[in-house]
Design a protein around this motif. Sequence first.
Motif, PDB file in Angstrom:
ATOM      1  N   GLU A   8       0.847  -1.199   0.000  1.00  0.00           N
ATOM      2  CA  GLU A   8       0.000   0.000   0.000  1.00  0.00           C
ATOM      3  C   GLU A   8       0.882   1.248   0.000  1.00  0.00           C
ATOM      4  O   GLU A   8       2.030   1.212   0.453  1.00  0.00           O
ATOM      5  CB  GLU A   8      -0.896   0.030   1.244  1.00  0.00           C
ATOM      6  CG  GLU A   8      -1.797  -1.164   1.417  1.00  0.00           C
ATOM      7  CD  GLU A   8      -2.828  -1.339   0.335  1.00  0.00           C
ATOM      8  OE1 GLU A   8      -3.327  -0.327  -0.200  1.00  0.00           O
ATOM      9  OE2 GLU A   8      -3.143  -2.488   0.015  1.00  0.00           O
ATOM     10  N   VAL A  24      -4.524  -2.408  -3.009  1.00  0.00           N
ATOM     11  CA  VAL A  24      -4.005  -1.458  -3.982  1.00  0.00           C
ATOM     12  C   VAL A  24      -4.067  -2.122  -5.356  1.00  0.00           C
ATOM     13  O   VAL A  24      -3.691  -3.282  -5.507  1.00  0.00           O
ATOM     14  CB  VAL A  24      -2.575  -0.989  -3.604  1.00  0.00           C
ATOM     15  CG1 VAL A  24      -1.584  -2.130  -3.594  1.00  0.00           C
ATOM     16  CG2 VAL A  24      -2.111   0.132  -4.498  1.00  0.00           C
ATOM     17  N   THR A  37      -1.358   5.241   3.667  1.00  0.00           N
ATOM     18  CA  THR A  37      -2.533   4.396   3.885  1.00  0.00           C
ATOM     19  C   THR A  37      -2.389   3.583   5.164  1.00  0.00           C
ATOM     20  O   THR A  37      -3.293   3.549   5.995  1.00  0.00           O
ATOM     21  CB  THR A  37      -2.736   3.448   2.678  1.00  0.00           C
ATOM     22  OG1 THR A  37      -2.925   4.235   1.511  1.00  0.00           O
ATOM     23  CG2 THR A  37      -3.917   2.534   2.885  1.00  0.00           C
TER      24      THR A  37
END
Length: 181
Positions: free
Chosen positions: A50, A97, A54
């Motif tokens: 990620e 993601v 995040t």
Amino acid sequence: MEYSKRLFASLINAKKDEVAISYSVSTALLTVLSAMNFTERDELLVSDLEWPTTNYIFHAFKKLGARVRMIKSQNYRITLDQYEKNITDKTRLVAAVHVASINGFRQDVKEIVKIAHRSGALVYVDDFQSLGTIPMDVKKYDIDILISGTYKWLLGIPGVAYLYVKEELIQELEPIFIGWF
């Protein structure tokens, strides 16, 4: 603003009313997480692929009862089997993601969603690194939440991000962190 929402919605095959404008992926994600209750399903599943901010945001929600679990990539890749093994009946939200910024690894979001939904978990897709270059269809993939910004491949300016929330979830999610848009 309405025209911009309509354009973004058409890009991801959503309805305009399923899209909100935010200032960044981070602020949009804060809005989403602030709408969640972590009493029964308290796990947030993230990966080390990620965008770094995040994971900091996910960890901040430990103060509100969330437990953060991390999938460690292997050679900067994550297999579907790793999602199968890590998503449980306690998983509230899975972060997936679409394309990792570190190496361009592209995940099979459609299959991740199927795995998560079998356990009753929601899926958040960060599409910042690929939207505008790789087609995205939130209906076809059954994505619950998707966030992207404009200044990468959408060739826009910084400070504008879009938050998609599946229509069926909008009434269920009541954020406490909100902004002007």
